[in-house]
Design an enzyme around this catalytic site. Structure first.
Site, PDB file in Angstrom:
ATOM      1  N   ARG A  96     -28.607 -16.897 -25.557  1.00 40.42           N
ATOM      2  CA  ARG A  96     -29.603 -16.184 -26.356  1.00 40.42           C
ATOM      3  C   ARG A  96     -29.782 -16.825 -27.741  1.00 40.42           C
ATOM      4  O   ARG A  96     -29.911 -16.117 -28.741  1.00 40.42           O
ATOM      5  CB  ARG A  96     -29.215 -14.702 -26.552  1.00 40.42           C
ATOM      6  CG  ARG A  96     -29.193 -13.890 -25.281  1.00 40.42           C
ATOM      7  CD  ARG A  96     -30.528 -13.249 -24.981  1.00 40.42           C
ATOM      8  NE  ARG A  96     -30.543 -12.795 -23.595  1.00 40.42           N
ATOM      9  CZ  ARG A  96     -30.369 -11.535 -23.223  1.00 40.42           C
ATOM     10  NH1 ARG A  96     -30.219 -10.606 -24.104  1.00 40.42           N
ATOM     11  NH2 ARG A  96     -30.394 -11.218 -21.957  1.00 40.42           N
ATOM     12  N   ARG A 123     -34.407 -12.314 -30.207  1.00 43.63           N
ATOM     13  CA  ARG A 123     -34.825 -11.329 -31.211  1.00 43.63           C
ATOM     14  C   ARG A 123     -34.173 -11.437 -32.580  1.00 43.63           C
ATOM     15  O   ARG A 123     -34.670 -10.865 -33.533  1.00 43.63           O
ATOM     16  CB  ARG A 123     -34.600  -9.920 -30.643  1.00 43.63           C
ATOM     17  CG  ARG A 123     -35.588  -9.582 -29.555  1.00 43.63           C
ATOM     18  CD  ARG A 123     -35.270  -8.248 -28.910  1.00 43.63           C
ATOM     19  NE  ARG A 123     -34.053  -8.347 -28.116  1.00 43.63           N
ATOM     20  CZ  ARG A 123     -33.547  -7.358 -27.389  1.00 43.63           C
ATOM     21  NH1 ARG A 123     -34.145  -6.177 -27.397  1.00 43.63           N
ATOM     22  NH2 ARG A 123     -32.451  -7.513 -26.684  1.00 43.63           N
ATOM     23  N   ARG A 157     -43.418 -12.985 -30.266  1.00 42.55           N
ATOM     24  CA  ARG A 157     -43.471 -11.910 -29.258  1.00 42.55           C
ATOM     25  C   ARG A 157     -44.637 -10.959 -29.505  1.00 42.55           C
ATOM     26  O   ARG A 157     -45.097 -10.297 -28.572  1.00 42.55           O
ATOM     27  CB  ARG A 157     -42.142 -11.139 -29.252  1.00 42.55           C
ATOM     28  CG  ARG A 157     -41.129 -11.682 -28.302  1.00 42.55           C
ATOM     29  CD  ARG A 157     -41.428 -11.329 -26.851  1.00 42.55           C
ATOM     30  NE  ARG A 157     -40.773 -10.086 -26.438  1.00 42.55           N
ATOM     31  CZ  ARG A 157     -41.389  -9.063 -25.906  1.00 42.55           C
ATOM     32  NH1 ARG A 157     -42.674  -9.087 -25.712  1.00 42.55           N
ATOM     33  NH2 ARG A 157     -40.715  -7.976 -25.548  1.00 42.55           N
ATOM     34  N   ASP A 182     -35.962 -15.129 -17.809  1.00 38.92           N
ATOM     35  CA  ASP A 182     -35.017 -14.030 -17.653  1.00 38.92           C
ATOM     36  C   ASP A 182     -34.514 -14.012 -16.224  1.00 38.92           C
ATOM     37  O   ASP A 182     -35.213 -14.479 -15.318  1.00 38.92           O
ATOM     38  CB  ASP A 182     -35.674 -12.685 -17.997  1.00 38.92           C
ATOM     39  CG  ASP A 182     -34.612 -11.627 -18.209  1.00 38.92           C
ATOM     40  OD1 ASP A 182     -34.011 -11.597 -19.302  1.00 38.92           O
ATOM     41  OD2 ASP A 182     -34.327 -10.858 -17.269  1.00 38.92           O
ATOM     42  N   TYR A 220     -28.945  -4.926 -10.789  1.00 46.99           N
ATOM     43  CA  TYR A 220     -30.191  -4.417 -11.380  1.00 46.99           C
ATOM     44  C   TYR A 220     -31.150  -3.947 -10.293  1.00 46.99           C
ATOM     45  O   TYR A 220     -31.856  -2.952 -10.460  1.00 46.99           O
ATOM     46  CB  TYR A 220     -30.864  -5.503 -12.241  1.00 46.99           C
ATOM     47  CG  TYR A 220     -30.113  -5.770 -13.529  1.00 46.99           C
ATOM     48  CD1 TYR A 220     -30.264  -4.913 -14.623  1.00 46.99           C
ATOM     49  CD2 TYR A 220     -29.265  -6.855 -13.656  1.00 46.99           C
ATOM     50  CE1 TYR A 220     -29.572  -5.152 -15.805  1.00 46.99           C
ATOM     51  CE2 TYR A 220     -28.574  -7.099 -14.826  1.00 46.99           C
ATOM     52  CZ  TYR A 220     -28.727  -6.242 -15.899  1.00 46.99           C
ATOM     53  OH  TYR A 220     -28.039  -6.462 -17.060  1.00 46.99           O
TER      54      TYR A 220
HETATM   55  O1  1CP Z   1     -31.921 -18.476 -25.397  1.00 50.30           O
HETATM   56  C1  1CP Z   1     -31.766 -17.699 -24.417  1.00 50.30           C
HETATM   57  O2  1CP Z   1     -30.654 -17.503 -23.901  1.00 50.30           O
HETATM   58  C2  1CP Z   1     -32.984 -16.954 -23.914  1.00 50.30           C
HETATM   59  C3  1CP Z   1     -33.183 -16.973 -22.424  1.00 50.30           C
HETATM   60  C4  1CP Z   1     -32.589 -15.766 -21.683  1.00 50.30           C
HETATM   61  C5  1CP Z   1     -31.517 -15.757 -20.778  1.00 50.30           C
HETATM   62  C6  1CP Z   1     -30.626 -16.935 -20.419  1.00 50.30           C
HETATM   63  C7  1CP Z   1     -33.077 -14.434 -21.739  1.00 50.30           C
HETATM   64  C8  1CP Z   1     -34.202 -13.976 -22.571  1.00 50.30           C
HETATM   65  N1  1CP Z   1     -32.373 -13.670 -20.825  1.00 50.30           N
HETATM   66  C9  1CP Z   1     -31.405 -14.441 -20.239  1.00 50.30           C
HETATM   67  C10 1CP Z   1     -30.452 -14.062 -19.193  1.00 50.30           C
HETATM   68  C11 1CP Z   1     -30.234 -12.627 -18.883  1.00 50.30           C
HETATM   69  N2  1CP Z   1     -31.146 -11.600 -18.850  1.00 50.30           N
HETATM   70  C12 1CP Z   1     -28.984 -12.094 -18.435  1.00 50.30           C
HETATM   71  C13 1CP Z   1     -27.734 -12.924 -18.225  1.00 50.30           C
HETATM   72  C14 1CP Z   1     -26.983 -13.164 -19.477  1.00 50.30           C
HETATM   73  C15 1CP Z   1     -26.437 -11.922 -20.153  1.00 50.30           C
HETATM   74  O3  1CP Z   1     -25.472 -11.335 -19.619  1.00 50.30           O
HETATM   75  O4  1CP Z   1     -27.001 -11.549 -21.192  1.00 50.30           O
HETATM   76  C16 1CP Z   1     -29.171 -10.718 -18.210  1.00 50.30           C
HETATM   77  C17 1CP Z   1     -28.124  -9.721 -17.736  1.00 50.30           C
HETATM   78  C18 1CP Z   1     -30.532 -10.410 -18.458  1.00 50.30           C
HETATM   79  C19 1CP Z   1     -31.200  -9.094 -18.274  1.00 50.30           C
HETATM   80  C20 1CP Z   1     -31.851  -8.661 -19.533  1.00 50.30           C
HETATM   81  N3  1CP Z   1     -33.048  -9.151 -19.962  1.00 50.30           N
HETATM   82  C21 1CP Z   1     -31.354  -7.794 -20.527  1.00 50.30           C
HETATM   83  C22 1CP Z   1     -30.003  -7.065 -20.495  1.00 50.30           C
HETATM   84  C23 1CP Z   1     -30.175  -5.705 -19.901  1.00 50.30           C
HETATM   85  C24 1CP Z   1     -28.903  -4.878 -19.921  1.00 50.30           C
HETATM   86  O5  1CP Z   1     -28.287  -4.677 -18.862  1.00 50.30           O
HETATM   87  O6  1CP Z   1     -28.524  -4.413 -21.004  1.00 50.30           O
HETATM   88  C25 1CP Z   1     -32.310  -7.740 -21.553  1.00 50.30           C
HETATM   89  C26 1CP Z   1     -32.260  -6.936 -22.808  1.00 50.30           C
HETATM   90  C27 1CP Z   1     -33.363  -8.626 -21.181  1.00 50.30           C
HETATM   91  C28 1CP Z   1     -34.572  -8.976 -21.974  1.00 50.30           C
HETATM   92  C29 1CP Z   1     -34.513 -10.302 -22.623  1.00 50.30           C
HETATM   93  N4  1CP Z   1     -34.233 -11.488 -21.976  1.00 50.30           N
HETATM   94  C30 1CP Z   1     -34.336 -12.538 -22.860  1.00 50.30           C
HETATM   95  C31 1CP Z   1     -34.703 -11.995 -24.135  1.00 50.30           C
HETATM   96  C32 1CP Z   1     -34.972 -12.804 -25.391  1.00 50.30           C
HETATM   97  C33 1CP Z   1     -34.812 -10.609 -23.985  1.00 50.30           C
HETATM   98  C34 1CP Z   1     -35.256  -9.622 -25.038  1.00 50.30           C
HETATM   99  C35 1CP Z   1     -36.704  -9.368 -24.789  1.00 50.30           C
HETATM  100  C36 1CP Z   1     -37.494  -9.141 -26.039  1.00 50.30           C
HETATM  101  O7  1CP Z   1     -37.602  -7.984 -26.447  1.00 50.30           O
HETATM  102  O8  1CP Z   1     -38.070 -10.088 -26.584  1.00 50.30           O
END
Ligand code: 1CP
Length: 338
Positions: free
Chosen positions: A23, A27, A36, A73, A148
């Site tokens: 990440r 954000r 965004r 994602d 999920y």
């Molecule tokens: O630089 C980076 O890492 C961005 C790319 C990226 C990656 C590798 C994002 C963007 N998501 C992920 C992987 C991801 N997504 C995982 C595996 C890693 C981890 O454990 O965090 C998981 C579980 C998700 C699912 C997900 N997507 C969540 C978590 C949900 C939970 O169970 O709490 C969330 C909040 C997202 C949204 C998301 N994905 C990525 C971003 C930048 C965001 C936030 C969206 C936004 O509001 O802009």
């Protein structure tokens, strides 16, 4: 895969240990929040190559990191399989849960590659924008995606998914389908220019040893074998978050090249394995970035000292938290590179 070849692969443009973060785009960066605003629907954002390329480049420009991870994602896979997925502001991902008893019934495995084409187009654009810096492709692992897809949302314990893993006769079919789709998804990212791939099993830590073997180790092994068969030179990084001491079996039995450790793991446990041809990654607590600089610096020094004889990619044990001050990230990078 030798340790040396891995380092060449991840860090060829510099002669130091590679530094990048989960990440690193996202954000906590004001420029990401501004970007965004152009697209409030997160999935649509993920399917717009222009935005994803910009999101990938933001932390690279700011911090000169050694690698970038594809901006996408893990939940694009259920979306591409036809499961309704949406992101609710402040709550996170929501999905229409799969039907118990026949988990794969509503999934359409024919359309996903076409549906994910914008992701692969984005990957090609990211590779061009990054130049010599490597791009890391990724996917969620079968168990974490199943969590999920069955639960329908994020959860602390994914109770429905765990019951399903234990009792639902169609659960192995879901895992098998996901393995196939994940391999294809990673191959396409590799063909679009990703030089390393990472498998995120973010919820591996909630399984009993038996289910961990069945639904984390075995599927990961099958995915690694399939990838190595057609792209033997591409390193595979595995992350079984929360797996604790089960990380050892995970590393030994799956064939991964890089073991990513979360912040709860005592690295002392892994250091005696330095004879093993394994590269490590991660382990620094992301919460440290929200604390004092003294403590952060002290922990970094301790970490550098501990890992001095072991190939170790500097990274956190989980993603950069959204409340992190970007200046703290810069401070951390400066300490790491000193
Ligand atoms: O630089 C980076 O890492 C961005 C790319 C990226 C990656 C590798 C994002 C963007 N998501 C992920 C992987 C991801 N997504 C995982 C595996 C890693 C981890 O454990 O965090 C998981 C579980 C998700 C699912 C997900 N997507 C969540 C978590 C949900 C939970 O169970 O709490 C969330 C909040 C997202 C949204 C998301 N994905 C990525 C971003 C930048 C965001 C936030 C969206 C936004 O509001 O802009």
């Amino acid at each position: 895969m030798t340790k040396q070849r891995f380092f060449q692969c991840v860090c060829e443009h510099k002669n130091t240990r590679p530094v990048w973060f989960f990440r690193q785009a996202g954000r906590y960066l004001p420029e990401y929040r501004a970007l965004r605003k152009k697209q409030h629907d997160f999935l649509k954002f993920c399917y717009t190559p222009e935005y994803c390329i910009e999101a990938v480049m933001q932390p690279i420009r700011r911090f000169d990191l050694d690698a970038a991870i594809v901006f996408s994602d893990i939940l694009v896979i259920p979306d591409a399989l036809g499961q309704p997925v949406w992101f609710e502001g402040g709550i996170g991902p929501r999905l229409q849960p799969l039907c118990a008893g026949n988990l794969t019934e509503t999934l359409n495995a024919k359309r996903y590659v076409q549906h994910l084409q914008p992701v692969y187009d984005g990957v090609s654009g990211m590779v061009s924008a990054l130049g010599t810096r490597p791009l890391i492709g990724f996917s969620g692992s079968p168990w974490t995606l199943a969590c999920y897809m069955i639960e329908g949302r994020g959860s602390r314990d994914f109770f429905s998914a765990r019951i399903s893993a234990l009792l639902d006769a169609s659960f192995p079919d879901l895992i098998a389908l996901l393995e196939e789709v994940i391999v294809e998804h990673l191959l396409r990212q590799i063909d679009a220019g990703a030089r390393v791939v990472q498998l995120f099993d973010s919820w591996a830590g909630i399984l009993s040893p038996r289910l961990f073997d069945l639904y984390v180790i075995r599927p990961t092994r099958r995915i690694v074998v399939a990838l190595k068969k057609s792209r033997p030179k591409i390193p595979v990084m595995g992350f079984a978050r929360g797996a604790g001491c089960k990380n050892m079996q995970f590393a030994e039995k799956t064939g991964i090249d890089v073991l990513t450790l979360d912040e709860t793991v005592d690295r002392a446990f892994f250091l005696p394995t330095s004879q093993v041809d394994m590269v490590f990654q991660g382990n620094l607590d992301p919460v440290l970035l929200l604390g004092s600089r003294d403590v952060l610096q002290h922990e970094i020094e301790r970490w550098k000292q501990d890992t001095i004889h072991q190939p170790w990619i500097y990274n956190l044990g989980h993603g950069v938290h959204k409340d992190t001050d970007p200046d703290q990230v810069q401070f951390m990078i400066d300490c790491l590179r000193k």
